[in-house]
Design a protein around this motif. Structure first.
Motif: not given
Length: 341
Positions: A21, A87-88
């Protein structure tokens, strides 16, 4: 082709290979180079099945919303949603700006980000701290820089979506090759992009010939009612109040290129566009010749950019900002008048 730091390339590739990501930030009020850079990266990362989110502090102009992979863009979303995306995220890439303040309402988030940062930019004086930095001013645009970077990265292959985005950045940041484009590498890049299959004429049409009726009427009003020519200073400016903008149902991007029109007047070498917003005055500067508007914007108006094309802002009233500008034009009159000699 410009010489890209090999160690930076190697580090960048390592980060990409380890990523599932990626988040990409552009600056507030994104232009063709910012959006083109971000979406060009998206087209490359798609080949590696990397999920990519492009985060923009406000909104994309209508004339850029047709670009490939536009669905990956998040426009002006709340801070809590940005934090959730991060966050990811494995790495964060910042394109077409080099100071955290350029993302405005997301500045604190970017400054506090604990993910590796990659900086890709072509402006002077980079201040953003990053693990990998590609900062080169000897190119027309950040998009052109990205093209040169990926020529050194064989794990992905340039395609027509990538090439289209790159051309958008080049053609917009040079004002259709009117400034910041006196590089052989820029035109060699354009040749390469055409060979990759871009439709140069259609791209230019999509960018510059898709004005709304309101935007065109606002342009006429701006030139007829709001343009001031300072003949003795070889300078001109356009000013638009919040009421002016409201009258013509202003949308982001409607005033794109307005600042360039006064430069078509003989012996006008320096122009400005002032737009009154709720919290500040947005300013665009253009020049021809040797007068460096990026330094002018940085010194006096909280801005920066390119030698002949830059922007800034003022927190004074519209009238006070214009008066300050006129006094500064007088102060720099000799530089302006002699800028084309």
């Amino acid at each position: 082709m410009i010489n890209i730091n090999k160690q930076a390339i190697s580090s960048f590739v390592d980060f990409i290979k380890r990523s599932k990501n990626i988040a990409i930030f552009t600056h507030t009020n994104p232009d063709g180079d910012a959006i083109g850079s971000a979406l060009a990266l998206v087209s490359m990362f798609k080949q590696l099945n990397i999920e990519t989110n492009v985060i923009i502090p406000n909104y994309v102009p209508e004339n850029l919303r047709w670009l490939p992979n536009f669905e990956t863009i998040h426009e002006g979303i709340p801070k809590i949603e940005v934090e959730k995306i991060l966050q990811s995220t494995d790495i964060v890439i910042c394109v077409d700006f080099n100071q955290a303040s350029r993302v405005e309402k997301y500045t604190q988030i970017l400054n506090g980000c604990d993910k590796p940062l990659i900086l890709i930019d072509h402006h002077t004086n980079p201040q953003l701290k990053a693990e990998v930095v590609f900062s080169y001013i000897e190119v027309s645009s950040t998009c052109e820089l990205i093209y040169h970077i990926f020529k050194h990265i064989p794990i992905v292959k340039a395609n027509v979506d990538f090439a289209t985005c790159i051309y958008v950045g080049i053609v917009t940041d040079t004002g259709v090759f009117k400034y910041s484009s006196n590089y052989i590498s820029t035109f060699q890049t354009v040749i390469d992009l055409i060979n990759l299959g871009i439709d140069k004429d259609t791209i230019t049409q999509n960018i510059y010939n898709t004005l709304s009726e309101n935007s065109l009427r606002l342009l006429g009003y701006s030139i007829n009612e709001r343009m001031v020519v300072l003949d003795d200073l070889y300078t001109a400016y356009i000013y638009l109040s919040s009421e002016d903008l409201k009258k013509f149902n202003y949308q982001p991007g409607d005033t794109e290129n307005f600042v360039n029109y006064p430069l078509s007047i003989k012996y006008i070498y320096f122009t400005a566009l002032f737009q009154e917003r709720e919290s500040d005055i947005k300013i665009s500067f253009r020049s021809v010749g040797s007068f460096e508007v990026n330094k002018f914007a940085e010194k006096y108006f909280n801005g920066g950019g390119h030698k002949n094309a830059s922007g800034g802002k003022s927190y004074k009233s519209l009238d006070d900002t214009i008066n300050e500008f006129k006094e500064l034009a007088k102060k720099h009159a000799k530089e302006i008048i002699n800028s084309k000699k």
